[in-house]
Design an enzyme around this catalytic site. Sequence first.
Site, PDB file in Angstrom:
ATOM      1  N   LYS A 288     131.667  80.835  54.761  1.00  0.00           N
ATOM      2  CA  LYS A 288     132.978  80.860  53.986  1.00  0.00           C
ATOM      3  C   LYS A 288     132.722  80.705  52.623  1.00  0.00           C
ATOM      4  O   LYS A 288     131.477  80.059  52.111  1.00  0.00           O
ATOM      5  CB  LYS A 288     133.949  79.786  54.603  1.00  0.00           C
ATOM      6  CG  LYS A 288     134.055  79.451  56.243  1.00  0.00           C
ATOM      7  CD  LYS A 288     134.995  78.374  56.431  1.00  0.00           C
ATOM      8  CE  LYS A 288     134.872  78.264  57.829  1.00  0.00           C
ATOM      9  NZ  LYS A 288     133.852  77.554  58.555  1.00  0.00           N
TER      10      LYS A 288
ATOM     11  N   ASP B   6     130.238  79.185  63.615  1.00  0.00           N
ATOM     12  CA  ASP B   6     131.089  79.031  62.391  1.00  0.00           C
ATOM     13  C   ASP B   6     130.432  77.919  61.510  1.00  0.00           C
ATOM     14  O   ASP B   6     130.211  76.646  61.696  1.00  0.00           O
ATOM     15  CB  ASP B   6     132.376  78.611  62.775  1.00  0.00           C
ATOM     16  CG  ASP B   6     133.361  78.535  61.821  1.00  0.00           C
ATOM     17  OD1 ASP B   6     134.052  79.520  61.337  1.00  0.00           O
ATOM     18  OD2 ASP B   6     133.508  77.516  61.044  1.00  0.00           O
TER      19      ASP B   6
END
Length: 277
Positions: free
Chosen positions: A79, A49
Amino acid sequence: MVANANIPTLKLNNGTSIPQLGFGVFRVDPAETTHIVTDALEVGYRHLDTAAIYGNETGVGEAIAASGIAREELFVTTKLWNDRQTDAQAAFDESLGKLGLDYVDLYLIHWPTPEKDTFVEAWKELEKIAATGRAKAIGVSNFLVPHLEKLLAETDVVPAVNQIELHPAHQQPAVTAFSREHGIQIEAWGPLGQGKYPLFDAPEVAAPAEAHGKTPAQVVIRWHLQSGNIVFPKSNRRERMAENFDVFDFELTAAEMATITAMEREGRVSSHPNEVN
């Protein structure tokens, strides 16, 4: 996507499988990222992540490229940062280029930034990206119930995940319940409270750690897993990475789970989503 055999997977609402335990690189020095992620992959992590704002997507990509691990065995998330919500396609292309990948498994809107009121516009661009297959799933991060309600009312694709600050003192039960009612999986960031309160000294955590011959951190990670959260504790130290990974050979009792859950006190330790822009 095939996960490491040790790691359970959950199904996202589009049918994609996601490893329930992953490795996060928040605040990992870009210069150190390649070797830290390499260590994580060697320990056994297959879910990574990252985010554009972390500045370390290139290092994550270099570790993946050097690992020899088949792409389909990895689950990679990045992101969209706040100042790119009106420029999501270009921002996504930049992230993909830094990672050196043809696709990511999950792409998230990092914060709702409600004062800007651009997250619906951004989400519609994420829907287009997902339709091309370059993001296998799309989701959000730090969204509260009003943000989710607006998104669901004005767009077509339900987010696959909502990644939120979640640890025993701050479980966001309303956000969690709403998300799950709508088929949105919960990812917990800061799962160990970021060291900002004495979580590991709490008897609710220390007692089961002693009972199971585990560390307090392992107990909290186990609590997340049994609660149904997707979780990615962060560490720069290989031995701690391995410790965080070693959580599949014991199970907390219902009473132990309930005692830890009862630690909820709205104890947010990071920024409130309505205040980040």
